[in-house]
Scaffold this motif. Structure first.
Motif, PDB file in Angstrom:
ATOM      1  N   VAL A  12       0.861  -1.120   0.112  1.00 47.83           N
ATOM      2  CA  VAL A  12       0.118   0.019   0.133  1.00 47.83           C
ATOM      3  C   VAL A  12       0.907   1.114   0.001  1.00 47.83           C
ATOM      4  O   VAL A  12       0.627   2.392  -0.531  1.00 47.83           O
ATOM      5  CB  VAL A  12      -0.955   0.119   1.161  1.00 47.83           C
ATOM      6  CG1 VAL A  12      -0.265   0.390   2.463  1.00 47.83           C
ATOM      7  CG2 VAL A  12      -2.350   0.800   0.855  1.00 47.83           C
ATOM      8  N   ASN A  13       1.853   1.198   0.835  1.00 53.18           N
ATOM      9  CA  ASN A  13       3.186   2.350   0.514  1.00 53.18           C
ATOM     10  C   ASN A  13       3.666   2.350  -0.572  1.00 53.18           C
ATOM     11  O   ASN A  13       4.103   3.638  -1.115  1.00 53.18           O
ATOM     12  CB  ASN A  13       3.725   2.488   1.948  1.00 53.18           C
ATOM     13  CG  ASN A  13       3.097   2.813   3.005  1.00 53.18           C
ATOM     14  OD1 ASN A  13       2.591   4.044   3.271  1.00 53.18           O
ATOM     15  ND2 ASN A  13       2.927   1.831   3.940  1.00 53.18           N
ATOM     16  N   LEU A  33      -3.500  11.380  -1.542  1.00 52.10           N
ATOM     17  CA  LEU A  33      -3.343   9.894  -1.273  1.00 52.10           C
ATOM     18  C   LEU A  33      -3.227   9.201  -0.042  1.00 52.10           C
ATOM     19  O   LEU A  33      -3.938   8.311   0.299  1.00 52.10           O
ATOM     20  CB  LEU A  33      -2.637   9.206  -2.450  1.00 52.10           C
ATOM     21  CG  LEU A  33      -3.030   8.919  -3.879  1.00 52.10           C
ATOM     22  CD1 LEU A  33      -1.867   8.718  -5.226  1.00 52.10           C
ATOM     23  CD2 LEU A  33      -4.072   8.014  -3.948  1.00 52.10           C
ATOM     24  N   TYR A  34      -2.169  10.120   0.544  1.00 44.85           N
ATOM     25  CA  TYR A  34      -1.739   9.457   2.025  1.00 44.85           C
ATOM     26  C   TYR A  34      -3.056   9.756   2.747  1.00 44.85           C
ATOM     27  O   TYR A  34      -3.343   8.912   3.680  1.00 44.85           O
ATOM     28  CB  TYR A  34      -0.872   9.979   2.672  1.00 44.85           C
ATOM     29  CG  TYR A  34       0.564   9.174   2.026  1.00 44.85           C
ATOM     30  CD1 TYR A  34       0.936   8.137   2.503  1.00 44.85           C
ATOM     31  CD2 TYR A  34       1.705   9.983   1.230  1.00 44.85           C
ATOM     32  CE1 TYR A  34       2.127   7.481   1.886  1.00 44.85           C
ATOM     33  CE2 TYR A  34       2.728   9.348   1.052  1.00 44.85           C
ATOM     34  CZ  TYR A  34       2.866   7.928   1.306  1.00 44.85           C
ATOM     35  OH  TYR A  34       4.094   7.367   0.795  1.00 44.85           O
ATOM     36  N   GLU A  37      -5.689   6.961   1.913  1.00 49.00           N
ATOM     37  CA  GLU A  37      -5.245   5.579   2.627  1.00 49.00           C
ATOM     38  C   GLU A  37      -5.580   5.595   4.254  1.00 49.00           C
ATOM     39  O   GLU A  37      -6.216   4.538   4.649  1.00 49.00           O
ATOM     40  CB  GLU A  37      -3.729   5.533   2.667  1.00 49.00           C
ATOM     41  CG  GLU A  37      -3.121   4.325   3.283  1.00 49.00           C
ATOM     42  CD  GLU A  37      -1.553   4.432   3.388  1.00 49.00           C
ATOM     43  OE1 GLU A  37      -1.030   3.162   3.985  1.00 49.00           O
ATOM     44  OE2 GLU A  37      -0.908   4.983   3.079  1.00 49.00           O
ATOM     45  N   ASN A  38      -5.501   6.823   5.053  1.00 49.66           N
ATOM     46  CA  ASN A  38      -6.030   6.807   6.286  1.00 49.66           C
ATOM     47  C   ASN A  38      -7.255   6.439   6.272  1.00 49.66           C
ATOM     48  O   ASN A  38      -8.010   5.860   7.266  1.00 49.66           O
ATOM     49  CB  ASN A  38      -5.526   8.162   6.915  1.00 49.66           C
ATOM     50  CG  ASN A  38      -5.260   8.165   8.032  1.00 49.66           C
ATOM     51  OD1 ASN A  38      -4.586   7.134   8.829  1.00 49.66           O
ATOM     52  ND2 ASN A  38      -5.679   9.061   8.991  1.00 49.66           N
ATOM     53  N   ILE A  41      -8.038   2.799   5.589  1.00 49.35           N
ATOM     54  CA  ILE A  41      -7.859   1.824   6.638  1.00 49.35           C
ATOM     55  C   ILE A  41      -8.887   2.153   7.958  1.00 49.35           C
ATOM     56  O   ILE A  41      -9.098   1.047   8.500  1.00 49.35           O
ATOM     57  CB  ILE A  41      -6.435   2.648   7.442  1.00 49.35           C
ATOM     58  CG1 ILE A  41      -5.417   1.959   6.260  1.00 49.35           C
ATOM     59  CG2 ILE A  41      -5.917   1.828   8.604  1.00 49.35           C
ATOM     60  CD1 ILE A  41      -3.869   2.628   6.482  1.00 49.35           C
ATOM     61  N   MET A 130      -4.744   1.281  -4.151  1.00 50.80           N
ATOM     62  CA  MET A 130      -4.529   1.369  -2.784  1.00 50.80           C
ATOM     63  C   MET A 130      -5.891   0.636  -1.979  1.00 50.80           C
ATOM     64  O   MET A 130      -5.713  -0.194  -1.276  1.00 50.80           O
ATOM     65  CB  MET A 130      -4.802   2.838  -2.102  1.00 50.80           C
ATOM     66  CG  MET A 130      -3.309   3.430  -2.018  1.00 50.80           C
ATOM     67  SD  MET A 130      -3.560   4.965  -1.197  1.00 50.80           S
ATOM     68  CE  MET A 130      -1.721   5.337  -0.834  1.00 50.80           C
ATOM     69  N   LEU A 134      -5.765  -2.686  -0.094  1.00 49.01           N
ATOM     70  CA  LEU A 134      -6.427  -2.951   1.509  1.00 49.01           C
ATOM     71  C   LEU A 134      -7.695  -3.962   1.656  1.00 49.01           C
ATOM     72  O   LEU A 134      -7.795  -4.422   2.460  1.00 49.01           O
ATOM     73  CB  LEU A 134      -6.751  -1.376   1.930  1.00 49.01           C
ATOM     74  CG  LEU A 134      -5.616  -0.435   2.101  1.00 49.01           C
ATOM     75  CD1 LEU A 134      -6.229   0.942   2.313  1.00 49.01           C
ATOM     76  CD2 LEU A 134      -4.820  -1.189   3.436  1.00 49.01           C
TER      77      LEU A 134
END
Length: 179
Positions: A12-13, A33-34, A37-38, A41, A130, A134
């Motif tokens: 994912v990273n 994007l980060y 991702e949070n 998650i 992503m 996930l």
């Protein structure tokens, strides 16, 4: 099983890192994007809690104060899912305000920073990648979640909350550095 979790974290990273190195993705796109991702998650963690609660019916899911959150100096009465969801989504919403401010207000006015502009196409590609990683990670966990203890899900949630807090502090210091 730890090696498999590590593999998913690396995958994912790798999405934004690969995008920056080989696809020339912009700074603004990677920041959003980060943030996404949070958010993803948090969604998948809530899904894990729900699935674990439904399949195991462990009493810990309904105990108050599982994560140490308090309301009016008393432990929160929401149980594990409620406590995590409130903390994760409130922090993620706050992160979103800062990230979008950085990308669309500060970033648009910084002509001296090369390759800053947000790209919808780059974001779409990264977001789908992503989401795929996930989702597969969730499905792998779902296959064995019935046999997992409440201590496992509580530790998993604690790790996810730590990540949310680290990201929040990083955004705050990043804003100060940009300013």
């Amino acid at each position: 099983m730890r090696w498999l979790n590590l593999l998913f974290v690396l995958l994912v990273n790798a999405v934004p890192l690969y995008g920056v190195k080989y696809l020339d993705w912009s700074v603004g796109t990677v920041l959003i994007l980060y943030w996404l991702e949070n958010l993803l998650i948090a969604v998948f963690t809530c899904a894990r809690i729900l699935l674990h609660r439904a399949l195991t019916r462990k009493r810990g899911h309904w105990r108050t104060g599982q994560l140490g959150t308090k309301v009016n100096d008393r432990p929160s009465g929401q149980g594990l899912l409620g406590e995590y969801a409130v903390m994760a989504f409130v922090f993620t919403f706050a992160h979103g305000i800062f990230v979008f401010a950085i990308v669309f207000l500060i970033g648009e006015n910084r002509a001296d920073v090369a390759n800053w502009k947000f790209s919808v196409e780059q974001f779409r590609i990264g977001a789908w990648q992503m989401l795929a990683v996930l989702a597969v990670n969730f499905l792998v966990d779902a296959m064995s979640i019935r046999s997992r203890s409440f201590a496992w899900i509580k530790a998993y949630v604690g790790q996810r909350m730590g990540r949310v807090l680290i990201l929040h502090v990083t955004i705050i210091f990043g804003m100060l550095a940009i300013a």
